[in-house]
Every structure is written in structure tokens, then in C-alpha cells.
Scaffold this motif. Structure first.
Motif, short mmCIF file in Angstrom:
data_model
loop_
_atom_site.label_atom_id
_atom_site.label_comp_id
_atom_site.label_asym_id
_atom_site.label_seq_id
_atom_site.Cartn_x
_atom_site.Cartn_y
_atom_site.Cartn_z
N GLY A 75 -1.54 13.50 3.37
CA GLY A 75 -0.66 12.78 2.45
C GLY A 75 0.77 13.28 2.53
N GLU A 76 0.94 14.59 2.63
CA GLU A 76 2.27 15.18 2.77
C GLU A 76 2.94 14.67 4.04
OE1 GLU A 76 3.90 17.01 0.74
OE2 GLU A 76 2.48 18.07 -0.58
N ALA A 77 2.16 14.54 5.11
CA ALA A 77 2.72 14.06 6.38
C ALA A 77 3.05 12.57 6.31
CB ALA A 77 1.72 14.31 7.51
N GLN A 119 0.84 -1.21 0.00
CA GLN A 119 0.00 0.00 0.00
C GLN A 119 0.87 1.25 0.00
OE1 GLN A 119 -2.26 -0.98 3.54
NE2 GLN A 119 -4.12 -1.37 2.35
N MET A 120 1.97 1.21 0.77
CA MET A 120 2.88 2.35 0.79
C MET A 120 3.51 2.58 -0.57
SD MET A 120 4.82 1.94 4.44
CE MET A 120 3.89 1.77 5.96
N ARG A 121 3.86 1.49 -1.25
CA ARG A 121 4.42 1.62 -2.60
C ARG A 121 3.42 2.26 -3.55
NH1 ARG A 121 6.17 -3.74 -1.33
NH2 ARG A 121 8.39 -3.77 -0.84
N TYR A 122 2.15 1.88 -3.43
CA TYR A 122 1.12 2.46 -4.28
C TYR A 122 0.98 3.96 -4.02
CZ TYR A 122 -0.42 -2.32 -5.39
OH TYR A 122 -0.49 -3.63 -5.82
N VAL A 123 0.96 4.34 -2.75
CA VAL A 123 0.84 5.76 -2.40
C VAL A 123 2.02 6.54 -2.96
CG1 VAL A 123 0.88 7.42 -0.50
CG2 VAL A 123 -0.59 5.39 -0.37
N LEU A 124 3.22 6.00 -2.80
CA LEU A 124 4.42 6.67 -3.30
C LEU A 124 4.36 6.82 -4.82
CD1 LEU A 124 7.16 7.85 -2.57
CD2 LEU A 124 8.14 5.57 -2.84
N ALA A 125 3.90 5.79 -5.51
CA ALA A 125 3.81 5.85 -6.97
C ALA A 125 2.81 6.91 -7.42
CB ALA A 125 3.42 4.48 -7.52
N GLU A 149 12.36 2.03 2.56
CA GLU A 149 13.82 1.96 2.52
C GLU A 149 14.34 1.01 3.59
OE1 GLU A 149 14.95 6.01 2.96
OE2 GLU A 149 14.38 6.56 0.90
N ALA A 150 13.71 1.04 4.78
CA ALA A 150 14.13 0.14 5.86
C ALA A 150 13.88 -1.31 5.49
CB ALA A 150 13.40 0.49 7.15
N ALA A 169 6.47 6.86 5.02
CA ALA A 169 6.29 5.72 4.13
C ALA A 169 7.58 5.42 3.37
CB ALA A 169 5.15 6.00 3.15
N ARG A 170 8.26 6.47 2.90
CA ARG A 170 9.53 6.27 2.20
C ARG A 170 10.54 5.60 3.13
NH1 ARG A 170 8.89 11.54 -0.55
NH2 ARG A 170 8.63 11.12 -2.80
#
Length: 295
Positions: A61-63, A5-11, A73-74, A68-69
């Protein structure tokens, strides 16, 4: 909440478009939109505002995005650390380099690295030395190659000197100095110059040399990249001071050595934090190359 889900948000945040984000993530748009909606429901806040024409992050979303990044990365770092225990080097290597790096043959080094560690994704960014130091300190870059004046010290990062050398005058073929074998700095004082921004490390060594000689010069054109600088010099708008390793002939220009010219020091900087397996392998490769070249 899960990593996908985090990857989707980042994309979505990086493409500003659900369709392009789905293409990047190799899923259908409906599946991606559904997962983003599920995450928004779990968080109790909308991450994106949407119209028929555009998508943008909400304050929530900005917060959410930086954390999420870091989580992604971790997770990637954890996988790479586990793989390293079995002798496999994988993950991501992100390097910064000034455009005129000469202390190492960077394309050759990266080719060697890729052959040795094909499972590592390599990224290369070009830019300014000052920005690279900040990015290494923040963990955005694993290492960076800088060009700085003598005596320059980087704060908050490891660094070592790679090489140093004098700048040369780069002029158009029609310039009055184009056929000279060498020139003194004082004979350049009346020229118009094309250079990098005032206060930048890329320009500091030239400014310091003129100041130390008690000379003033006129920097008429400030540019942010080497290609624009080259075109302006080629069109006779001014001359430039660049490292002696600069391949002027390839750009249709002439190089004139300066007997008392500015000195540039090339330095390698890397994070003070424990390097990832991919970064450690890169630093080790540079050390082995340096040892071989001095043997």
C-alpha cells in the motif's frame, strides 16, 4: 484498475478508517470495501491491514499510494487543460504562505480569484519558507509567499521579489522599551528573545543583523508558530523581531522601530514546470495587481 478505486484507496489511507472514507467519497461502506478488495485482487497484494480498531497501509500500500496520487492529479490536470481550451478555469490551486506575509493582501487576492474562477478549489497552507520551496519544487504547491534574508536565492523554482522592509521590536506593554519611539540594535543585545528555529529563513535575517553588528543575542525560546510567539512576548518571557507590518495592537503588544534593524525580503516562488490553468490564472492575477499598484 480505475481512478475511482484509486480515490477509495487514498481516502482510506488518509482517514485510516473505511467508514469515514466511505462518507468522504459519498458511497456506502460495503461498496467502497468491495472496490478496494477488487483492486487488491487485481494487484495480487493487500494494500491495507485491518483490525476491529484500526486500518494501516501494508508495504504494498505504501508503494501504491504515491503513484495513485500522481495518476489522480494527472487526470484532474487533464480535465482542467481541456476545460481551459473552452475558456473555463477549473481544477485545484494550492498556495503556501508565511503567516506574516505583507507584500500582498492575500485574503483579498484569494477572494478576487474565487470570484473570477469559482470552479477552482483553493487550498492555503501556512508554514516555513524552506519547506515551501521544497513543496513547490516537488509540485505539491503551485506557488508560495516567502520571507527570507537579503541575498537569499531559491533553487529549482522560479521566483521574484515582492517587497522588503525592516523588522521591528515587538514587546509587552509593560516592557521598558514599550514607549520608546525607536531603538538601536545594540540596545536589544541584553534582552531575551523569542524566535523561530535556528537555521530557518524566518530567523536568519535577525541572526545576520546581530552578527553583522558584532553583537550576540540570547534566543531563549524557539517556537514554530507566530501565535505561540505572541503569547510568550505578551507574558513577558522575551521580545521578538517581526516585520513592521505585523499588527501588534491586535495582540495587545507594542512595536518599537529599530534604526538598524534586520531586513526581510518577501518573495514569490512558483514551479519551473508549465503551470496548470488554475495556477497560471493566479500568477496572472498577481501580475495584474502589481501592475495596477505601480501605475
Amino acid at each position: 484498475m480505475d481512478l475511482q478505486q484509486m480515490r477509495y484507496v487514498l481516502a482510506v489511507a488518509e482517514t485510516a478508517n473505511f467508514t469515514r472514507a466511505a462518507e468522504r467519497c459519498h458511497v456506502v461502506q460495503s461498496a467502497l470495501s468491495h472496490q478496494v478488495a477488487r483492486l487488491e485482487k487485481e494487484l495480487g497484494a493487500r494494500l491495507f491491514e485491518r483490525t476491529s480498531r484500526r486500518v494501516w497501509l501494508t508495504p504494498a500500500g505504501e508503494a501504491f499510494l504515491p503513484a495513485a496520487r500522481q495518476a489522480l492529479e494527472a487526470a484532474e490536470r487533464a480535465r482542467a487543460e481541456v476545460a481551459a481550451t473552452t475558456g473555463a478555469i477549473r481544477g485545484r490551486l494550492t498556495i503556501g504562505s508565511i503567516p506574516t506575509v505583507a507584500a500582498v493582501d492575500l485574503p483579498a487576492v484569494l477572494q478576487d480569484y474565487h470570484v473570477r474562477y469559482p470552479q477552482v478549489r483553493i487550498s492555503l497552507r501556512t508554514g516555513s519558507s524552506e519547506r515551501f520551496i521544497d513543496q513547490v519544487r516537488a509540485g505539491e504547491l503551485d506557488a508560495a509567499f516567502l520571507g527570507v534574508p537579503p541575498g537569499f536565492r531559491s533553487q529549482g523554482v522560479h521566483d521574484r521579489e515582492l517587497a522588503q522592509g525592516r523588522h521591528v521590536a515587538v514587546v509587552a506593554p509593560s516592557h521598558r522599551l514599550a514607549m520608546d519611539r525607536e531603538v538601536e540594535l545594540r540596545l536589544l543585545a541584553d534582552e531575551l528573545f523569542v524566535d523561530f528555529a535556528e537555521g530557518s529563513a524566518a530567523r536568519a535575517q535577525s541572526d545576520q543583523a546581530f552578527t553583522a553588528a558584532g553583537l550576540h543575542r540570547d534566543v531563549a525560546f524557539e517556537v514554530s508558530g507566530i501565535e505561540l510567539m505572541v503569547r510568550m512576548v505578551r507574558n513577558g518571557l522575551g521580545i521578538a523581531l517581526l516585520p513592521a507590518a505585523f499588527d501588534a495592537e491586535r495582540h495587545g503588544l507594542r512595536v518599537v522601530p529599530i534604526t538598524d534593524g534586520p531586513v526581510r525580503v518577501e518573495r514569490l516562488v512558483w514551479s519551473r514546470s508549465t503551470p496548470s490553468p488554475a495556477a497560471a490564472a493566479f500568477l496572472g492575477l498577481l501580475d495584474s495587481d502589481a501592475t495596477a499598484s505601480t501605475a
